[in-house]
Design a protein around this motif. Structure first.
Motif, mmCIF file in Angstrom:
data_model
loop_
_atom_site.group_PDB
_atom_site.id
_atom_site.type_symbol
_atom_site.label_atom_id
_atom_site.label_comp_id
_atom_site.label_asym_id
_atom_site.label_seq_id
_atom_site.Cartn_x
_atom_site.Cartn_y
_atom_site.Cartn_z
ATOM 1 N N GLU A 233 0.820 -1.220 0.000
ATOM 2 C CA GLU A 233 0.000 0.000 0.000
ATOM 3 C C GLU A 233 0.851 1.266 0.000
ATOM 4 O O GLU A 233 0.663 2.157 -0.815
ATOM 5 N N TRP A 234 1.772 1.353 0.969
ATOM 6 C CA TRP A 234 2.617 2.545 1.083
ATOM 7 C C TRP A 234 4.083 2.141 0.946
ATOM 8 O O TRP A 234 4.532 1.196 1.589
ATOM 9 N N VAL A 235 4.829 2.894 0.140
ATOM 10 C CA VAL A 235 6.281 2.705 0.031
ATOM 11 C C VAL A 235 6.941 4.057 0.269
ATOM 12 O O VAL A 235 6.692 5.019 -0.461
ATOM 13 N N ARG A 236 7.770 4.127 1.295
ATOM 14 C CA ARG A 236 8.446 5.377 1.676
ATOM 15 C C ARG A 236 9.947 5.208 1.468
ATOM 16 O O ARG A 236 10.519 4.153 1.780
ATOM 17 N N LEU A 237 10.618 6.246 0.961
ATOM 18 C CA LEU A 237 12.060 6.208 0.724
ATOM 19 C C LEU A 237 12.769 7.152 1.686
ATOM 20 O O LEU A 237 12.409 8.325 1.798
ATOM 21 N N LEU A 238 13.799 6.660 2.351
ATOM 22 C CA LEU A 238 14.586 7.491 3.264
ATOM 23 C C LEU A 238 16.042 7.546 2.825
ATOM 24 O O LEU A 238 16.586 6.566 2.320
ATOM 25 N N TYR A 239 16.661 8.713 3.064
ATOM 26 C CA TYR A 239 18.084 8.963 2.825
ATOM 27 C C TYR A 239 18.424 9.064 1.334
ATOM 28 O O TYR A 239 19.067 8.188 0.766
ATOM 29 N N LEU A 240 17.982 10.142 0.706
ATOM 30 C CA LEU A 240 18.288 10.388 -0.699
ATOM 31 C C LEU A 240 19.261 11.558 -0.844
ATOM 32 O O LEU A 240 19.040 12.626 -0.253
ATOM 33 N N LEU A 263 15.611 14.334 1.944
ATOM 34 C CA LEU A 263 16.811 14.756 1.228
ATOM 35 C C LEU A 263 17.952 15.025 2.207
ATOM 36 O O LEU A 263 17.801 15.815 3.141
ATOM 37 N N SER A 264 19.079 14.392 1.972
ATOM 38 C CA SER A 264 20.254 14.573 2.817
ATOM 39 C C SER A 264 21.039 15.792 2.316
ATOM 40 O O SER A 264 21.896 15.675 1.448
ATOM 41 N N LEU A 265 20.748 16.982 2.865
ATOM 42 C CA LEU A 265 21.381 18.222 2.385
ATOM 43 C C LEU A 265 22.667 18.559 3.153
ATOM 44 O O LEU A 265 23.657 18.952 2.569
ATOM 45 N N GLN A 266 22.632 18.488 4.470
ATOM 46 C CA GLN A 266 23.772 18.697 5.373
ATOM 47 C C GLN A 266 24.200 20.147 5.527
ATOM 48 O O GLN A 266 24.577 20.559 6.616
ATOM 49 N N HIS A 267 24.163 20.956 4.477
ATOM 50 C CA HIS A 267 24.401 22.399 4.595
ATOM 51 C C HIS A 267 24.016 23.029 3.266
ATOM 52 O O HIS A 267 23.616 22.329 2.320
ATOM 53 N N VAL A 268 24.102 24.366 3.195
ATOM 54 C CA VAL A 268 23.734 25.059 1.953
ATOM 55 C C VAL A 268 24.842 25.953 1.426
ATOM 56 O O VAL A 268 24.793 26.390 0.275
ATOM 57 N N SER A 269 25.834 26.270 2.251
ATOM 58 C CA SER A 269 26.971 27.072 1.799
ATOM 59 C C SER A 269 27.788 26.259 0.801
ATOM 60 O O SER A 269 28.267 25.161 1.119
ATOM 61 N N LYS A 270 27.947 26.776 -0.397
ATOM 62 C CA LYS A 270 28.677 26.037 -1.429
ATOM 63 C C LYS A 270 30.113 25.774 -1.003
ATOM 64 O O LYS A 270 30.647 24.684 -1.221
ATOM 65 N N THR A 271 30.729 26.767 -0.363
ATOM 66 C CA THR A 271 32.109 26.602 0.096
ATOM 67 C C THR A 271 32.195 25.499 1.143
ATOM 68 O O THR A 271 33.077 24.627 1.085
ATOM 69 N N LEU A 272 31.267 25.510 2.077
ATOM 70 C CA LEU A 272 31.289 24.515 3.147
ATOM 71 C C LEU A 272 30.950 23.122 2.610
ATOM 72 O O LEU A 272 31.535 22.123 3.046
ATOM 73 N N LEU A 273 30.033 23.052 1.676
ATOM 74 C CA LEU A 273 29.698 21.763 1.078
ATOM 75 C C LEU A 273 30.902 21.155 0.369
ATOM 76 O O LEU A 273 31.105 19.932 0.398
ATOM 77 N N GLU A 284 20.746 25.730 -5.609
ATOM 78 C CA GLU A 284 20.360 24.520 -6.349
ATOM 79 C C GLU A 284 19.299 23.734 -5.593
ATOM 80 O O GLU A 284 18.339 23.225 -6.185
ATOM 81 N N PHE A 285 19.469 23.612 -4.278
ATOM 82 C CA PHE A 285 18.489 22.883 -3.469
ATOM 83 C C PHE A 285 17.128 23.573 -3.510
ATOM 84 O O PHE A 285 16.089 22.911 -3.647
ATOM 85 N N LEU A 286 17.130 24.890 -3.373
ATOM 86 C CA LEU A 286 15.866 25.637 -3.410
ATOM 87 C C LEU A 286 15.154 25.463 -4.740
ATOM 88 O O LEU A 286 13.922 25.320 -4.786
ATOM 89 N N GLU A 287 15.907 25.479 -5.830
ATOM 90 C CA GLU A 287 15.304 25.304 -7.152
ATOM 91 C C GLU A 287 14.683 23.919 -7.293
ATOM 92 O O GLU A 287 13.589 23.771 -7.856
ATOM 93 N N LYS A 288 15.363 22.904 -6.774
ATOM 94 C CA LYS A 288 14.825 21.546 -6.858
ATOM 95 C C LYS A 288 13.556 21.411 -6.022
ATOM 96 O O LYS A 288 12.564 20.807 -6.454
#
Length: 446
Positions: A233-240, A263-273, A284-288
């Motif tokens: 009935e239900w299929v859930r996906l974790l850790y993408l 979604l595994s984002l971890q941070h948003v600063s491009k330098t830190l990523l 990029e994350f916001l656009e997605k």
């Protein structure tokens, strides 16, 4: 194989859902060997602690649980420590906790059994057994990843499709003790999902979207999930990983009954990523996220962020705060950076003082709590399909079990059934609903 008698087992599980799967497999194997399920830790002849070693706080909790178990167990009961911490810090635990009977890593059999009829050679690991403890043979042919899990008694079940990870994220030590990705056989997973017989299957792995690449030469997650959706009935996906969330996967999740994006984002600063050795940026994350919401307005989002990664500046932190406000995610987990031995980040300069991390955690948590509360209240008046989790407790597609909120429902609704409910109120982060009609009255374990 001769079954044992008058033996009982108690398993304590720490850490993530992947550890929970391992514990369920160990428990099912124990039952096959004749162990009964102990009602309390004091009733068990064997106590198993399945530990977590992801961050320092998890390791501290594991040690605390082990010490409590040593105090609480019956005098003659054997205590076994396994899981991530046992795999990664075997010798350290052996030296620090001589009272523990056995410390075993992954793929090591430790339950008493008659050896006749069991394939594979047994070996003894004396360095991980306290002096004077009974001999407990370890069978290295033991395959935890592919070990049967048995039918579930829960309205939801985890389906672990792979173990290990091929990525080299700067903060993560998992590949060093879980190893490279090892995917499970496609047909075996489909068969296991049917055996679990739960209304909801939650598909998990360290790097979920890469499922099958090591085994088949290309990722087969979409194919697997489509097959599961035909049967469950239900299929859930974790850790993408956001970089792997392509149009095909977006459409598969968005058009399903569980359009929940973890979604595994971890941070948003491009330098830190880049310092984290991860692709992407906040824009990029916001656009997605914007594109997904445009296609599927009812989509729900969860993510995680690390606070205080080495080199994180005030500007990086402010950028994260701005992202949180702009993204309006439904659920977010924040974690203070933990320095992990052997990782890329362990040797980086710019380590952030703990008091700064605590302060930044408070800021992001406060900002997100207000957003989550507002988003929860926005569902008042909606009709939602809900699986009855336990007496008086339900979940819709918007709530992943054990990490998100819940929906309060009448206590007479059948556990494991699917109900259509109307949301009447919001108390804290939990919704209150009344039934409109039954969608399916199949119970878990059907």
């Amino acid at each position: 194989m001769t079954k044992k008698v008058n033996e009982s087992i108690w398993i304590e599980t720490l850490g993530c859902a992947k550890n929970e799967v391992d514990s369920q497999k160990l428990h099912f194997r124990a039952q096959g060997l004749g162990y009964e399920s102990a009602k309390t830790i004091k009733d068990a002849s064997m106590v198993v602690i399945n530990t977590c070693a992801f961050i320092e706080a998890a390791r501290a909790e594991s040690i605390s649980v082990i010490l409590d178990a040593l105090e609480d167990k019956a005098k003659e009961a054997k205590i076994v420590v396994t899981g991530c911490m046992a795999e990664r810090y075997r010798q350290e635990l052996t030296d620090a906790l001589p009272e523990v009977d056995l410390i075993v890593g992954f793929g090591e059999e430790f339950m008493h059994h008659e050896t006749s009829g069991i394939e594979g050679s047994s070996i003894k690991i004396s360095k991980t057994r306290r002096k004077g403890a009974p001999s407990m043979d370890l069978d290295r042919s033991f395959d935890l990843l592919n070990l049967p899990i048995g039918p579930s008694n829960s309205p939801f079940s985890y389906l672990k499709v792979a173990e290990g990870c091929d990525r080299k994220c700067g903060f993560c030590a998992i590949p060093s003790f879980r190893g490279k990705q090892q995917s499970r056989d496609f047909d075996d997973l489909v068969a296991e999902a049917e055996t679990l017989a739960s209304p909801e299957i939650i598909v998990i792995a360290q790097d979920l979207a890469s499922y099958g690449r090591d085994l088949y030469g290309s990722a087969r997650l979409v194919e697997l999930v489509r097959e599961l959706m035909d049967k469950i009935e239900w299929v859930r996906l974790l850790y993408l990983y956001p970089s792997q969330l392509n149009s095909e996967l977006i459409d598969l999740i968005g058009s399903s009954r569980v359009n929940y994006f973890d979604l595994s984002l971890q941070h948003v600063s491009k330098t830190l990523l880049r310092q984290m050795r991860r692709p992407g940026s906040g824009s990029e994350f916001l656009e997605k996220i914007r594109r997904i919401r445009e296609l599927y307005p009812s989509a729900v989002f969860r993510s995680n962020f690390i606070i205080g990664y080495p080199g994180e500046t005030e500007d990086d932190h402010d950028e994260l705060l701005e992202f949180i406000e702009a993204a309006q995610l439904d659920w977010v987990g924040f974690f203070g950076y933990s320095k992990e031995q052997g990782t890329y980040a362990d040797s980086l300069e710019g380590q952030i003082p703990s008091e700064v991390i605590v302060d930044r955690l408070a800021q992001v948590s406060q900002a997100q709590e207000a957003i989550t509360a507002l988003r929860r209240r926005s569902h008042i008046g909606r009709q939602l399909e809900v699986v009855v989790q336990s007496k008086g407790v339900g979940r819709s597609y918007m709530e992943s079990p054990e990490i998100d909120g819940l929906i309060v429902v009448p206590s007479n609704l059948k556990v494991g059934s699917l109900q259509l409910v109307k949301i009447l109120d919001c108390i804290g982060l939990d919704l209150v609903g009344e039934p409109v009609e039954v969608v399916s009255d199949k119970e878990s374990g059907r």
